[in-house]
Design a protein around this motif. Sequence first.
Motif, PDB file in Angstrom:
ATOM      1  N   MET A   1      -5.112  32.140  64.576  1.00  0.00           N
ATOM      2  CA  MET A   1      -5.794  33.323  64.057  1.00  0.00           C
ATOM      3  C   MET A   1      -6.694  32.887  62.893  1.00  0.00           C
ATOM      4  N   LYS A   2      -7.896  33.419  62.877  1.00  0.00           N
ATOM      5  CA  LYS A   2      -8.866  33.074  61.839  1.00  0.00           C
ATOM      6  C   LYS A   2      -8.439  33.638  60.486  1.00  0.00           C
ATOM      7  N   PRO A   3      -8.797  32.949  59.404  1.00  0.00           N
ATOM      8  CA  PRO A   3      -8.445  33.436  58.059  1.00  0.00           C
ATOM      9  C   PRO A   3      -8.975  34.842  57.775  1.00  0.00           C
ATOM     10  N   ALA A   4     -10.144  35.170  58.285  1.00  0.00           N
ATOM     11  CA  ALA A   4     -10.711  36.503  58.051  1.00  0.00           C
ATOM     12  C   ALA A   4      -9.845  37.576  58.724  1.00  0.00           C
ATOM     13  N   ARG A   5      -9.316  37.284  59.908  1.00  0.00           N
ATOM     14  CA  ARG A   5      -8.441  38.243  60.605  1.00  0.00           C
ATOM     15  C   ARG A   5      -7.135  38.427  59.842  1.00  0.00           C
ATOM     16  N   ILE A   6      -6.599  37.326  59.323  1.00  0.00           N
ATOM     17  CA  ILE A   6      -5.362  37.399  58.549  1.00  0.00           C
ATOM     18  C   ILE A   6      -5.594  38.247  57.302  1.00  0.00           C
ATOM     19  N   THR A   7      -6.704  38.005  56.628  1.00  0.00           N
ATOM     20  CA  THR A   7      -7.043  38.779  55.427  1.00  0.00           C
ATOM     21  C   THR A   7      -7.168  40.256  55.762  1.00  0.00           C
ATOM     22  N   TRP A   8      -7.812  40.576  56.884  1.00  0.00           N
ATOM     23  CA  TRP A   8      -7.972  41.966  57.315  1.00  0.00           C
ATOM     24  C   TRP A   8      -6.615  42.622  57.529  1.00  0.00           C
ATOM     25  N   HIS A   9      -5.708  41.934  58.220  1.00  0.00           N
ATOM     26  CA  HIS A   9      -4.391  42.512  58.496  1.00  0.00           C
ATOM     27  C   HIS A   9      -3.579  42.689  57.208  1.00  0.00           C
ATOM     28  N   VAL A  10      -3.648  41.718  56.324  1.00  0.00           N
ATOM     29  CA  VAL A  10      -2.929  41.824  55.053  1.00  0.00           C
ATOM     30  C   VAL A  10      -3.469  42.997  54.242  1.00  0.00           C
ATOM     31  N   ALA A  11      -4.793  43.136  54.181  1.00  0.00           N
ATOM     32  CA  ALA A  11      -5.399  44.247  53.430  1.00  0.00           C
ATOM     33  C   ALA A  11      -5.030  45.590  54.050  1.00  0.00           C
TER      34      ALA A  11
END
Length: 92
Positions: A1-11
Amino acid sequence: MKPARITWHVARLASAGLWLVAALGKLQDPIKFMGGVEQYGLLPAWGVPTAALLMPGIELTLGLCLLAKRNVKPAALLANGMMMIFILAMGS
């Protein structure tokens, strides 16, 4: 999973948690919350109970939508609008 997707899910999950905690706090003591709304002095007397009744429901709905990943874009737009209202109210 891309870092941007991880950031989106965490946010998304953090925002969901924020809205759910906010709603549950208001639902635990609605009379105290209504008094807090009244103290801001931004609404007419007839609008205070309405706002105090609607706000926890909206916050709960926002949190559940974000948590369940349903209607995320409309929920995010509504969440941003509510945050702007809160910021303006606190600045008054």
